[in-house]
Design a protein around this motif. Structure first.
Motif, short mmCIF file in Angstrom:
data_model
loop_
_atom_site.label_atom_id
_atom_site.label_comp_id
_atom_site.label_asym_id
_atom_site.label_seq_id
_atom_site.Cartn_x
_atom_site.Cartn_y
_atom_site.Cartn_z
N ILE A 187 0.86 -1.19 0.00
CA ILE A 187 0.00 0.00 0.00
C ILE A 187 0.89 1.23 0.00
CG2 ILE A 187 -1.94 -1.11 1.18
CD1 ILE A 187 -0.96 0.12 3.77
N VAL A 227 -11.96 -0.76 -6.11
CA VAL A 227 -12.49 -1.64 -5.06
C VAL A 227 -13.89 -1.17 -4.70
CG1 VAL A 227 -12.16 -2.51 -2.73
CG2 VAL A 227 -10.17 -2.07 -4.18
N LEU A 240 -14.48 -3.20 0.11
CA LEU A 240 -13.19 -3.55 0.69
C LEU A 240 -13.30 -4.72 1.66
CD1 LEU A 240 -10.23 -2.66 0.70
CD2 LEU A 240 -10.76 -1.16 2.63
N TYR A 273 -2.57 -2.59 -2.77
CA TYR A 273 -3.67 -1.66 -2.58
C TYR A 273 -3.09 -0.26 -2.53
CZ TYR A 273 -6.98 -5.41 -1.64
OH TYR A 273 -7.78 -6.51 -1.77
N SER A 329 -6.56 2.63 -0.36
CA SER A 329 -7.18 1.30 -0.45
C SER A 329 -8.44 1.31 -1.30
CB SER A 329 -7.50 0.74 0.95
OG SER A 329 -6.33 0.57 1.70
N VAL A 342 -6.82 -1.42 -6.49
CA VAL A 342 -5.83 -2.50 -6.50
C VAL A 342 -5.05 -2.36 -7.81
CG1 VAL A 342 -5.42 -4.98 -6.54
CG2 VAL A 342 -7.28 -4.06 -5.18
#
Length: 958
Positions: free
Chosen positions: A708, A908, A911, A935, A939, A942
């Motif tokens: 991330i 996404v 989640l 991610y 987040s 992806v």
């Protein structure tokens, strides 16, 4: 009940060895974790926990409770009995959890293999299926396997003298030097150290090899010898032929400073400093490539032919270096984290969390997985290592590797799937000082004379280590059972002592020699080694083995061959009773000196025995089997002589020239890659020199494990290593500036891919990602960028020499719009790293329709092992399969605007239903797909990018 009386006896022994009082026991429960100095209680507790059924322990506790009285000793016995029973129950719970984990993993592996095969089924012919199945069913000896493996390859031979290869070996931890190696000093300075040093020497002597560099850690500490602080140590000059000898030829140890300069660190503590090592090694390789180019490359840099990592930490480093330089990577694991984790969990002494805390096991395993992602070739010592150890990893599957290999031979599409090749190449040995001797009466005569000299009846000189060993014995004429290993629990020396101590015929027949490394005070040893050694001494006392067992405290490396020779002169036997032995180099050494062997049947000794046929294999847990094998081999002289002769006859299979010839044959068959950088902008007809820009140091390991955006840390600047790289690269390939001025314009005579970077003395990299819940860049983000640029421009002197690079997860078009929202032009930046490092742009290079042009060299570089279509289909299937739901649904949808040729981007939607990044990475590896899923953008997205792509590697590859 006899069982309970036995338990009571051990409990009494625990009390008598100084178990703590009730008050001392309350703060912390009894555990078997290593720590502090050795407590004899540990030995007896371990015997109870590992040998007694839980129900027996419970009955013992009930009995103790029923018969207790007011005496303190009775209360202590009751308390301790309950705690050991509780510990045994916990051990069973851990064993059950481990069995569940293994079963789930086996199911995952089968599912991944089935899905991968189904995805390729339309291209897989019946012939390919038959070939793969046929290869899986073969059962061969090591010799036959090696011969078959290289039968279709061009074997490395003396006609390769015209080549001038540069080989790089990495072995980061331990104390590495060429002479007087301190083997056994600690658990990090063992067989691997000896192996890599001898491999470097042997490779440098091969035809076609010009230079070998063995990289390790430079340490300047008063705790160790000054030699480990020397930056360079020559191991040997170039090969025997005159054409292969030059100013810089030969084998060298190159010590790179990383981590605390004045402190020796165990391998578990080196992980935070891997990136520092990589940058130092990269600087040396670039410099040496230029030097070798001037000497033997006709003015062109001589790049490493291969980068070979030894152990997990060096494998992690080799993967980064290999990716940065675009050269093949080879890996040797030596010992593997998953295998060690499995063994520790089976023992039931520690939880997975405790094991990880002690050994940094998860970091080590991930480094091994990353090494499998990047390696072209994995070298193992035995077939068992491939199937039973590497087979535990997500990134390798024996069956799928055979299928992919069959397809590759026929040029059939593998849809981006890849498995590294595994090659069994047993370690080599130097037999130049080992002379085969025919058996005869002179052998006994010599040992008789030497033993007589101990009594003062003969002045004949003998090796000092012989005297040191024989002083322990009442009767030094007896055959010697020789065991040589550090005092580690997995080496199983305690079972050997039990077998010897409880077998009267064996005690009467032979003496026992235990060479357990060098030591001074036991209290100064590591807790694990001290524990084993103390137990050994207690068992010698228990069985009254004084005068029968030798355990010298000190021996030099040069003494080891004399120890083997002493045992052979007495017509003795070498034994390796380890619980699991990855290879067993000492078995080969023993055979070379005429010693038959008794060895564990678990691991490498199986292959060694097949090749040499010079002894017997035993179950290391069966002390009676060990005793019987030793008696059989020592008492049957015909068998002893046959095993001795077989060992000498077949030992050439393990020589260093044989090892290196097979090694170079295997490496030559890898898909060779070479550094290729172009300096001209596309469409420019003017030929310019290749350019190398500044290499910036990453403090954190971002290159291969981004998940991330929050993982990103600041980039280091001003370090010695960075300055060295800058100076080096500027000297190597930077053309004359032609009088650069303070504007953003280049002189007319300077063209190339990096026009602005050429005149920058420093680069400010802005890696900033602040997004809202929907993944849109927040207002704070553009404000921070504005402030950074403004602050840098306040100093006119700084503004002339500093440039800017922007690193972001946004695609290029969105990045440009984002900058425009803050009245910032793309041309204000020298470099734009977009889409999480999958694209690199240099503002000022445009297509005919006015769009920024991505760096074509970088695109070609990161295309390595990139299977875009196979990944897109597999990720969608994995994300769309929700456990417990009958109707498949997907928590993601593809984001076409954010995707490009080397980045698959998804939005996404939910989640809570999306897979964890480590779970997704594991499933992709099991299917042979090598990439970086992460991610990003708070987040909300992806992104999946190629193996060699990342925001950190984009910096290194300029």
């Amino acid at each position: 009940m006899a069982g309970n009386e036995w338990i009571n006896g051990y409990l009494e022994a625990i009390l008598s060895t100084g178990a703590p009082t009730i008050e001392e026991q309350k703060p912390a429960p009894v555990t078997l974790r290593d720590g502090g100095h050795f407590n004899p209680t540990k030995y007896f507790v371990e015997e109870v926990v590992t040998s007694v059924d839980e129900s027996d322990l419970y009955r013992t506790w009930i009995k103790v409770v029923a018969t207790r009285n007011t005496r303190e000793r009775s209360s202590r016995l009751e308390n301790m009995c309950w705690r050991i029973w509780h510990l045994t129950r916990k051990k069973k719970q851990l064993e059950w959890e481990e069995s569940q984990r293994v079963a789930h993993r086996r199911w995952e592996r089968e599912q991944g293999r089935r899905e991968a095969t189904e995805d390729m089924s339309e291209d897989l012919s019946e012939g390919e299926k038959g070939d793969a199945i046929g290869e899986m069913m073969q059962s061969e000896t090591p010799k036959e396997k090696i011969q078959r493996q290289i039968s279709n390859l061009e074997v490395w031979s003396d006609d390769k003298k015209e080549k001038k290869l540069y080989l790089v070996l990495l072995s980061l931890h331990g104390l590495v030097r060429g002479e007087n190696m301190e083997l056994g000093r600690d658990s990090d300075t063992g067989g691997q150290i000896k192996y890599v040093v001898e491999l470097a020497r042997a490779l440098a002597k091969m035809p076609g090899v010009y230079r070998v560099d063995l990289f390790t850690r430079q340490i300047s500490s008063p705790e160790i010898d000054w030699s480990y602080g020397e930056p360079t140590e020559m191991l040997t000059v170039g090969g025997d032929d005159d054409d292969n000898i030059g100013e810089s030829s030969g084998a060298y140890i190159i010590r790179i400073p990383f981590g605390p300069r004045d402190k020796y660190l165990q391998k578990e503590l080196l992980w935070p400093y891997i990136q520092e090592f990589v940058d130092g090694a990269l600087a040396h390789i670039l410099n040496m490539s230029k030097v070798l180019g001037e000497q033997v490359g006709g003015g062109q840099p001589v790049w490493p032919y291969v980068i070979h990592g030894h152990y997990a930490d060096a494998g992690d480093s080799a993967a980064i270096l290999s990716g940065a330089l675009n050269v093949p990577m080879v890996l040797t694991g030596h010992s593997l984290g998953r295998n060690k984790l499995e063994q520790l969990l089976k023992q039931g002494r520690q939880s997975k969390e405790d094991i990880n805390s002690t050994y940094k096991m998860m970091r080590r395993i991930e480094a091994e997985e990353l090494s499998l992602d990047a390696a072209e070739l994995v070298i193992t010592s035995t077939k068992q290592e491939i199937e039973e150890q590497w087979g535990l990893y997500d990134g390798f599957d024996v069956k799928l590797e055979k299928v992919l290999r069959a397809r590759a031979r026929r040029g059939v599409n593998c849809h981006g799937r890849f498995m590294p090749r595994m090659a069994v190449i047993p370690p080599g040995m130097d037999f130049s000082n080992v002379m085969s001797q025919e058996d005869g009466p002179e052998a006994d005569g010599e040992i008789f004379q030497l033993t007589a000299s101990v009594e003062g009846s003969s002045p004949k000189a003998m090796p000092s280590i012989w005297s040191e060993v024989m002083r322990f014995f009442r009767n030094p004429h007896k055959p010697v059972i020789l065991a040589l290993s550090r005092p580690d629990p997995k080496k199983n020396l305690t079972t050997l002592l039990k077998a010897y101590g409880e077998s009267r015929p064996l005690r009467e027949l032979a003496n026992l020699v235990l060479i357990m490394g060098n030591r001074d005070d036991i209290d100064e040893m590591s807790s694990g080694n001290a524990s084993v050694l103390t137990t050994v001494l207690k068992m010698i006392d228990k069985y009254d083995l004084y005068g029968r067992v030798a355990y010298p405290k000190h021996q030099k490396q040069s003494d080891v061959p004399e120890i083997y020779r002493f045992a052979a002169k007495t017509k003795g036997v070498f034994i390796n009773p380890a619980l699991v032995e990855p290879f067993g180099l000492t078995l080969i050494e023993a055979a070379a000196h005429g010693l038959p062997m008794v060895a564990t049947k678990n691991g490498g000794p199986v292959d060694i025995h097949r090749a040499l046929n010079n002894g017997l294999l035993v179950d290391p847990h069966d002390q009676q089997a060990i005793a019987d094998a030793l008696i059989k081999l020592l008492s049957d002289k015909n068998l002893w002589h046959e095993c001795r002769k077989n060992g000498w006859k077949n030992i050439h299979l393990f020589s260093w020239p044989e090892h290196c010839r097979t090694y170079l044959t295997r490496v030559a068959a890898c898909r060779m890659r070479h550094p290729q950088w172009q300096t001209n902008t596309p469409g420019n007809d003017i030929n310019a020199e290749e350019s190398f820009n500044d290499s910036l140091k990453d403090v954190q390991d971002m290159s291969l494990r981004l998940s991330i955006d929050a993982d990103l840390a600041g980039l280091g600047s001003g370090s010695d290593t960075q300055d060295q790289v800058k100076r080096l690269l500027s000297k190597m390939k930077r053309p004359d500036s032609g009088g650069l001025n303070d504007t953003n314009k280049l002189p007319e005579n300077v063209t190339g891919k990096y026009p602005l970077l050429w005149r920058r003395r420093r680069l400010i990299v802005i890696a900033l990602d602040i997004y809202d819940d929907k993944g849109a860049p927040g207002q704070t983000m553009i404000q921070i960028v504005q402030r950074i640029i403004k602050a840098a421009q306040l100093d006119p002197q700084n503004a002339r020499v500093s440039g800017f690079a922007l690193s972001t997860a946004m695609p290029m078009l969105e990045t440009v719009e984002f900058l425009k929202s803050g009245n910032i032009q793309a041309n204000d930046f020298d470099v734009l790293i977009c889409s999480s490092g999958s694209e690199v742009y240099y503002p000022g290079t445009y297509t005919e329709d006015g769009k920024l042009l991505p760096d074509p060299d970088y695109e070609a570089h990161i295309d390595y092992r990139w299977g875009c279509e196979g990944l897109r289909k597999t990720i969608w299937n994995l994300m769309s399969t929700a456990e417990g739901e009958k109707k498949p649904s997907s928590p993601i949808e593809e984001d076409l605007k954010a995707s490009n040729a080397h980045c698959i981007s998804y939005k996404v939607k939910d989640l809570t239903k999306a897979k964890r990044v480590d779970d997704l990475r594991q499933k992709l590896r099991m299917r042979g797909l090598r990439c970086h899923p992460m991610y990003c953008r708070g987040s909300s997205s992806v992104q999946v990018i190629p193996l060699l792509a990342s925001r950190a590697q984009a910096l290194r590859n300029w």
